[in-house]
Design an enzyme around this catalytic site. Structure first.
Site, PDB file in Angstrom:
ATOM      1  N   ALA A  67       0.889  -1.124  -0.026  1.00 38.12           N
ATOM      2  CA  ALA A  67       0.042  -0.066  -0.058  1.00 38.12           C
ATOM      3  C   ALA A  67       0.763   1.044  -0.076  1.00 38.12           C
ATOM      4  CB  ALA A  67      -0.745  -0.256   1.116  1.00 38.12           C
ATOM      5  N   GLY A 112       0.178  -5.162   1.553  1.00 36.42           N
ATOM      6  CA  GLY A 112      -1.395  -5.264   0.801  1.00 36.42           C
ATOM      7  C   GLY A 112      -1.002  -5.799  -0.357  1.00 36.42           C
ATOM      8  N   GLU A 115      -1.440  -9.324   0.502  1.00 39.44           N
ATOM      9  CA  GLU A 115      -2.805  -9.622   0.649  1.00 39.44           C
ATOM     10  C   GLU A 115      -3.875  -9.788  -0.809  1.00 39.44           C
ATOM     11  OE1 GLU A 115      -3.795  -7.783   5.029  1.00 39.44           O
ATOM     12  OE2 GLU A 115      -2.786  -6.461   3.568  1.00 39.44           O
ATOM     13  N   GLU A 135       4.067  -5.411   7.657  1.00 38.72           N
ATOM     14  CA  GLU A 135       3.408  -4.430   8.340  1.00 38.72           C
ATOM     15  C   GLU A 135       3.961  -4.126   9.767  1.00 38.72           C
ATOM     16  OE1 GLU A 135       0.298  -5.835   5.677  1.00 38.72           O
ATOM     17  OE2 GLU A 135       1.713  -7.063   6.691  1.00 38.72           O
TER      18      GLU A 135
END
Length: 259
Positions: A67, A112, A115, A135
């Site tokens: 992200a 992300g 994910e 993260e």
């Protein structure tokens, strides 16, 4: 058919759509503009009724590096929740996409980005790929489904280690853990995934989509509910053209002619 946004491209060829995150200079990190485009592109692929959706990243280094950390660093709790909701919605749209979704992991897949790959049905990695839920070193945790989807793939202990330590693992280790289904040479990834997509596109549509829905029930519902759905879904396929044709072709030792 080609549909283009500034940071995302969608190429549709018959029953196969290829969705590419196109920010190679930023390692395909997901800024808000790209997130919005990604939502629209997945919806467009669904509207096109394709059998297979391939997700990949542009360039030679990254699938999706993660992200947009620069954007995230100053978010309030309310703003962070809205950002997390959008990420969850995109991952869910990949997970529930009617056709089969394949993550062609051609490089870095962190946070992300990992994910997004987890939300796909199948994951094929280049030998250069590096994956991780990184993260923890940003003072946060996976926020787009990683805490739920990762242990379902690799088991609880491995998932805890990957998330607690924030480790980045290479393609070989990712395969050993079950995070990806196979690893191929970097220069063969595109052609290999294309062959997979073509093979899946030739499968009977209704049966393939029912199989995906039933498999998703395994993760979403108590086991008895999933088993009951599977029983009803399996029997419900009988009487369809593809079921009759597939079994007739098997008995008659010929290739089936599916709808």
């Amino acid at each position: 058919m080609d549909t283009d946004w500034e940071t995302v491209s969608l190429d549709i060829d018959d029953d196969v759509a290829t969705l590419t995150i196109d920010r190679p200079d930023s390692l395909n990190a997901l800024n808000t503009e790209t997130m919005d485009a990604l939502e629209e592109a997945i919806a467009a692929a669904e509207d096109a009724d394709v059998q297979v959706l391939v997700l990949t990243g542009a360039g030679d280094k990254a699938f999706i590096a993660g992200a947009d950390i620069e954007y995230m660093q100053s978010l309030s709790t309310e703003e962070a929740e809205a950002y997390a909701t959008q990420g969850h919605d995109i991952c869910r749209s990949l997970e529930t996409f009617p056709g089969v979704t394949i993550a062609a992991v051609n490089g870095y897949a962190f946070g992300g980005g990992c994910e997004m790959a987890l939300a796909c049905d199948l994951r094929v990695a280049s030998e250069r790929a590096v994956l991780g839920q990184t993260e923890i070193d940003l003072g946060i945790v996976p926020g787009w489904g990683g805490t739920q989807r990762l242990p379902a793939l690799v088991g609880d202990e491995v998932a805890r280690r990957l998330i607690f330590f924030g480790d980045r693992i290479d393609a070989g280790d990712a395969y050993e853990h079950g995070l990806v289904g196979e690893v191929v040479a970097h220069d063969q990834l595109e052609s290999h995934v294309a062959e997979m997509a073509d093979e899946l596109a030739a499968k009977p549509t209704f049966a393939l989509r029912t199989a995906k829905e039933a498999l998703n029930k395994y993760h979403e519902a108590p086991r008895d509910v999933g088993l009951d759905f599977e029983r009803r879904a399996w029997s419900g396929l009988f009487g369809t053209h593809d079921q009759r044709e597939g079994m007739a072709a098997f008995v008659e030792k010929r290739d089936p002619d599916f709808e």
